[in-house]
Design an enzyme around this catalytic site. Structure first.
Site, PDB file in Angstrom:
ATOM      1  CD  GLU A 126      34.240  32.275  48.142  1.00  0.00           C
ATOM      2  OE1 GLU A 126      35.141  32.770  47.436  1.00  0.00           O
ATOM      3  OE2 GLU A 126      33.622  32.922  48.998  1.00  0.00           O
TER       4      GLU A 126
ATOM      5  CG  HIS B 175      38.620  32.368  53.759  1.00  0.00           C
ATOM      6  ND1 HIS B 175      37.535  32.222  54.592  1.00  0.00           N
ATOM      7  CD2 HIS B 175      38.218  33.246  52.798  1.00  0.00           C
ATOM      8  CE1 HIS B 175      36.536  32.963  54.168  1.00  0.00           C
ATOM      9  NE2 HIS B 175      36.928  33.597  53.073  1.00  0.00           N
TER      10      HIS B 175
END
Length: 606
Positions: free
Chosen positions: A313, A587
C-alpha cells in the site's frame, strides 16, 4: 546485467511522461486536499475537543470552496495531460528501480557478497520483513483513520532505518529459571523516542547515539555483566548472561562477533550450544511446545539487519520517493512504483487502473531479475488498483568456487473485501503459477538457490470461518507458514496483525512501547486487534474452549524448501511482531530471520 533504473525505454518517452504528469498533478493535488479538508482522523477530532477549537466548521467550509475552485480551474490542463499520459503507459515497464552505491568502498569482485558461504562456512542468516503502510493519497487514507501521508512516509522510513541499522543482539542464559526473560528489543537497546502520533514519531537516526550492548543502569541491576562492546562495523554479536543464585561469575566470555556488515558470516570458534535466545513471552511456552515451535518475540523495534523488506500500500508516488530516499543508503536496491496504469490490458477498456500495486521492495542485495504480474480478476474498488505479484531474483554472493548464490523473493497484495474468498483463491492459483514460471525462466545451472520467500498482505487470516476456502489452499503445502498449525488453526503464541482503525490512537496502542505491552496481554490486545469474520448468517464462537485469542493475522512471510538447492536446509531463527510503527499504520509489521545451512561437504565446492 543490472536493471535499468528508468521504467521508460528512452529519455524522450520519459520526458513526455514527466510533462503529462506535471499537467495532471495540480488538479490531482487539489482534489486530494478537497477530500482531506472534509475528513478528520479520530486523533484530530480529539485534539480539537481538548483545545476547544470551534473554528473547524469555518475551515472546512472555506477550504472546500477554495480547493473546489482550484480543482475546476486546473481540470482542463489535467485532461490534456491525461490524453498524453494514458497512451504512454503502454511503453512503461511496471516498476522503477533505484540503485545506490554501497556506503563503503569495496573491490568489485567482493561487493555485497554473502561472506558466510564465501568464507567456507556452512551457515548464513537472512532477515526478511513485511509491512502494510496505507500510504494512499491523504484524502483517501483518512477513510482508514490515517492522515498526513507525506509526513507518515518520512517517519516510517526513519523508524525502519532506526530499527534495522543496529546490532543484532542474541542473549543466552545459563539458567532461565533464575533469570527470567530478557528481550533484546527492550532490555539492552534504547527504544524509539516516545513521540505522539501527532508528530508521527519522526526520529532522526543521525541524532541518536549508537546502540550499546548494555547500559550502566543494566549493569547496576546486575542484568548484564560487563562485556567488550562491538566495533562500529560489527552488526551481530552474542551476549552470554551467567545466572547463578549463589555466586556471580567474575567475568563473562567475550561476545562472538560477526564481522560481516550483512550479518552472514558466522565465527564458530569458541561457540558453544547454549539454550535458545530468549524472546518476549516466547520462553514461557517453550517447555510445552513441540519440535516445530518457533522462537518469537514482540519487539518495539524492527529486526536488526533485515536483508529484504517488502512494503504494501505504498500507492502515493511522492511517499514512495520519500521512502526510497530514506531507505536507499541502507537498502541499496529498491523497486518502487510497481504496477500498471490506465487501461489494462493496454488498448482495452475492460479495466482502468488509477493506482499502482502499492508494492515496494527494498533489498541489500543486487536485483538480477524482476517481474510483475497484475491480477486480472480485481473487483469493485479493488479493481482501481493494479494489485498483483512482484517476483525478484537477488544475488546473495559467491562461494569459494565462484558459483553464484541467489535467492528468490516474492511479494504480493491480494483482494481485500470480505466474503470474496473465491477471488483470492484464484489469485493464489495465479501467483503460484507465476512464481514457478519466473524461477524456471531465470534459473541457471551455475547458481545455488539458498532461499525462496513469499510475503505480503494476503487479506485473509487463519482463524475466520469466512476465510476457510483460502485457509485450505494448496499454496500452504508448498510454502511453510511459521505461524500456522493447520488450516484454520494458529499456533498458540501467534498475534493478529490487523488493528482496529477507530482505536489507532488510544493510549494503549499509541506508542511502540505501549503497543508492545498491549500485544503481550491477551485480555488487552483483543480490544485493539480485529476479530475473526464469521460466515454470513452463522453464529461464531471464538476462541474455542481452551484456545488463545489470536485475532486476524493477514500479513504473512512464507518460505519454501523444495525449490532451493538440494544441499541446503533452512531453520527459523526467530519470528518477530513489530510495534515500531504504532500510530503510523493500521497493520503490525512482521519479520522472519532464516538460517540457511549448506552441507559441509559441499560448502566449498557447491
Amino acid at each position: 546485467m543490472s536493471l535499468r533504473e528508468s521504467p521508460f525505454p528512452n529519455c524522450f518517452v520519459e520526458g513526455l511522461h514527466a510533462v503529462s504528469w506535471g499537467l495532471i498533478l495540480p488538479c490531482f493535488w487539489f482534489l486530494d486536499r478537497l477530500i482531506a479538508v472534509c475528513m478528520s482522523t479520530s486523533l484530530e477530532r480529539t485534539q480539537r475537543q481538548e483545545q476547544e477549537c470551534y473554528l473547524h466548521p469555518l475551515k472546512v467550509f472555506f477550504g472546500f470552496i477554495l480547493f473546489l475552485a482550484l480543482f475546476l480551474v486546473t481540470a482542463p490542463l489535467a485532461f490534456l495531460g491525461f490524453l498524453l499520459w494514458a497512451p504512454l503507459q503502454a511503453a512503461r515497464r511496471p516498476f522503477s528501480y533505484h540503485q545506490e552505491p554501497p556506503s563503503r568502498p569495496a573491490p568489485a569482485e567482493e561487493g555485497e557478497r554473502n561472506l558466510g558461504f564465501e568464507a567456507g562456512a556452512n551457515k548464513a542468516t537472512f532477515g526478511f520483513a513485511t509491512a502494510n503502510l496505507c500510504l494512499l493519497p491523504d484524502g483517501i487514507a483518512r477513510f482508514n483513520n490515517l492522515g498526513h501521508t507525506q509526513r507518515r512516509a518520512t517517519a516510517i522510513g526513519r523508524s525502519i532505518v532506526q530499527g534495522v541499522n543496529r546490532p543484532h543482539i542474541r542473549i543466552f542464559v545459563d539458567s532461565p529459571s533464575s533469570c527470567g526473560t530478557l528481550s533484546p528489543s527492550s532490555s539492552l537497546l534504547p527504544g524509539p523516542s516516545t513521540t505522539s502520533p501527532a508528530s508521527y514519531g519522526a526520529t532522526d537516526p543521525a541524532c541518536q547515539p549508537p546502540p550499546q550492548a548494555h547500559s550502566d543502569e543494566d549493569q547496576a541491576d546486575g542484568a548484564v555483566p560487563t562485556t567488550t562492546p562491538p566495533k562500529p562495523s560489527d552488526s551481530n554479536y552474542v551476549v552470554y548472561v551467567p545466572c547463578d543464585d549463589t555466586e556471580e561469575s567474575s567475568h563473562s566470555p567475550a561476545p562472538v562477533i560477526n564481522t560481516n556488515h550483512n550479518s552472514n558470516q558466522q565465527d564458530r570458534k569458541g561457540h558453544r550450544n547454549p539454550p535458545r535466545a530468549l524472546r518476549t513471552q516466547g520462553v514461557a511456552q517453550r517447555g510445552q511446545a513441540g519440535p516445530d515451535d518457533v522462537p518469537w518475540e514482540v519487539s518495539s523495534l524492527f529486526p536488526a539487519n533485515v536483508d529484504i523488506l517488502c512494503l504494501e500500500e505504498v500507492f502515493d508516488k511522492r511517499a514512495a520517493v520519500k521512502l526510497t530516499n530514506t531507505l536507499g543508503p541502507l537498502f541499496n536496491h529498491i523497486l518502487y512504483d510497481v504496477g500498471v496504469y490506465a487501461c489494462q490490458p493496454p488498448g482495452s477498456c475492460s479495466s482502468f487502473k488509477f493506482f499502482n500495486s502499492g508494492l515496494f521492495l527494498a533489498s541489500r542485495y543486487p536485483v538480477l531479475e524482476a517481474q510483475y504480474h497484475c491480477f486480472p480478476n480485481g473487483w469493485g474498488e479493488d479493481a482501481l488498483a493494479a494489485k498483483g505479484l512482484l517476483s525478484a531474483k537477488v544475488l546473495v554472493g559467491q562461494n569459494q568456487k565462484e558459483k553464484k548464490l541467489v535467492g528468490y523473493f516474492n511479494c504480493t497484495h491480494l483482494h481485500a473485501p470480505e466474503g470474496e474468498g473465491e477471488i483470492r483463491c484464484e489469485q493464489l492459483n495465479m501467483l503460484t503459477k507465476w512464481i514457478q514460471e519466473f524461477q524456471v525462466t531465470n534459473s541457471k545451472p551455475d547458481e545455488v538457490v539458498v532461499f525462496d520467500v513469499l510475503s505480503g498482505d494476503f487479506n485473509f487470516d487463519n482463524c475466520s470461518p469466512d476465510d476457510s476456502l483460502e485457509q485450505r489452499h494448496s499454496l500452504f503445502e508448498e510454502y511453510r507458514d511459521p505461524c500456522r498449525a493447520g488450516p484454520g488453526q494458529e499456533k498458540p503464541w501467534v498475534i493478529g496483525t490487523l488493528l482496529e482503525q477507530p482505536t489507532l490512537y488510544h493510549e494503549d496502542v499509541r506508542t511502540p512501547e505501549n503497543l508492545q505491552r498491549t500485544l503481550e496481554r491477551e485480555e488487552l490486545r483483543k480490544q485493539y486487534i480485529s476479530s475473526p469474520v464469521a460466515l454470513e448468517g452463522c453464529p461464531m464462537v471464538y476462541p474455542e474452549l481452551g484456545q488463545p485469542w489470536v485475532g486476524r493475522r493477514i500479513d504473512y512471510i512464507l518460505y519454501r524448501e523444495s525449490s532451493i538447492s538440494k544441499h541446503c536446509r533452512t531453520e527459523i531463527e526467530e519470528f518477530t511482531f513489530v510495534t515500531q510503527l504504532a500510530g503510523l499504520t493500521d497493520h503490525i509489521p512482521v519479520g522472519l530471520r532464516l538460517n540457511v545451512f549448506l552441507d559441509s561437504d559441499t560448502a566449498q565446492s557447491e
